[in-house]
Enzyme design. Sequence first.
Site, PDB file in Angstrom:
ATOM      1  N   HIS A 137     -35.741 -31.930  24.085  1.00  0.00           N
ATOM      2  CA  HIS A 137     -36.800 -30.929  24.018  1.00  0.00           C
ATOM      3  C   HIS A 137     -37.983 -31.323  24.896  1.00  0.00           C
ATOM      4  O   HIS A 137     -38.267 -32.509  25.092  1.00  0.00           O
ATOM      5  CB  HIS A 137     -37.296 -30.766  22.582  1.00  0.00           C
ATOM      6  CG  HIS A 137     -36.387 -29.971  21.709  1.00  0.00           C
ATOM      7  ND1 HIS A 137     -35.961 -28.698  22.037  1.00  0.00           N
ATOM      8  CD2 HIS A 137     -35.805 -30.256  20.507  1.00  0.00           C
ATOM      9  CE1 HIS A 137     -35.175 -28.238  21.075  1.00  0.00           C
ATOM     10  NE2 HIS A 137     -35.073 -29.164  20.139  1.00  0.00           N
ATOM     11  N   CYS A 193     -37.186 -27.997  28.373  1.00  0.00           N
ATOM     12  CA  CYS A 193     -38.108 -26.893  28.599  1.00  0.00           C
ATOM     13  C   CYS A 193     -39.398 -27.405  29.229  1.00  0.00           C
ATOM     14  O   CYS A 193     -39.804 -28.547  29.015  1.00  0.00           O
ATOM     15  CB  CYS A 193     -38.428 -26.197  27.280  1.00  0.00           C
ATOM     16  SG  CYS A 193     -37.032 -25.371  26.499  1.00  0.00           S
TER      17      CYS A 193
END
Length: 330
Positions: A137, A193
């Site tokens: 992440h 991301c």
Amino acid sequence: MMEKVSSTKPDKAITEAKGFCNSCRKKMPVSKSQYSICQSSVLSVVTSNQPRREKRALLCCVQYKNQKFELKGTKHDLNNMRDLLVKQFRFPTASMLILAEKEPYQAPTRKNIEDAFQWLMRDIQSGDSLVFYFSGHGLRQRSVYGDEIDGFDETICPVDFETNGMISDNYINKTIVNPLIQGVTLHAIIDSCHSGTVLDLPYVYNINTGKWDDNRSPSGESKDTSGGKAICFSACEDYQLAADTSAFSMNNKMTGAMTSTFIRAVEQAAVNKQKLTYQGILKHMHRSLKQVEKVGCFRAGLKRVFHRKILQDPLLSSSEEFDTDTEFKI
């Protein structure tokens, strides 16, 4: 012969974003200690008298097991990237440090990642080739230092980020970019991301114009190396989300879209005996992702930020401008 992206069937492809909802972001502050270089001891798996190596790689894949934002693709990303480095680029397994949530590896906690950065940079010498790979992440938050063009710091999320904080682009730059000396090259491959400028490198390649855009800090703070070179392939633009998807797998396994397309670009060039260039890799990644975007992933069962297509534009950034038609070597 590798299967073509265009053969992917939309009813079998599953895609989920490597991101969080806005309500989660507020709980994850970046500690100010990230802006000073960690001086903590190295991981227990690394000895102080480690042998001299010309190639050294740090692979960090975070699955976030048993957490509400668990990722399915990173465990496969780890195996695929490790195999690529060993088989395609002849990285010795003894010169690779892997952080993952399975035996026999150390867990990808914040402390372990920071210690691993120190291992990666220790005793570097001219001629060394370094690799940092991260799959997990990533987030962004408002910058308070005035050193970001868009006003946001990008981060990567260790497995324990909710309790111990994220690792910011400022910290990453100061720890594994700034110390690079003349003759040492670092290649970073970041599948998360908001990863576009997560190394805070001063130049970003514009695939549309074929030129380098200026990403230097508006505050005037130097984000340069100490004479070496840093090059980063990122999964997406700073404002975009990266995806886990089964669209590139023959056995319906989830993998990072960026990781899969990067590996395919390298392997297809080898199979076809073509020159592998930075520009070629970037264009291949864009082309593959756009093909899947057109097909669509209509059975996406998403747990986090929701979308039914892969909407990400891989990015190439560097510590210096260079001819992207140069052969890619690590």
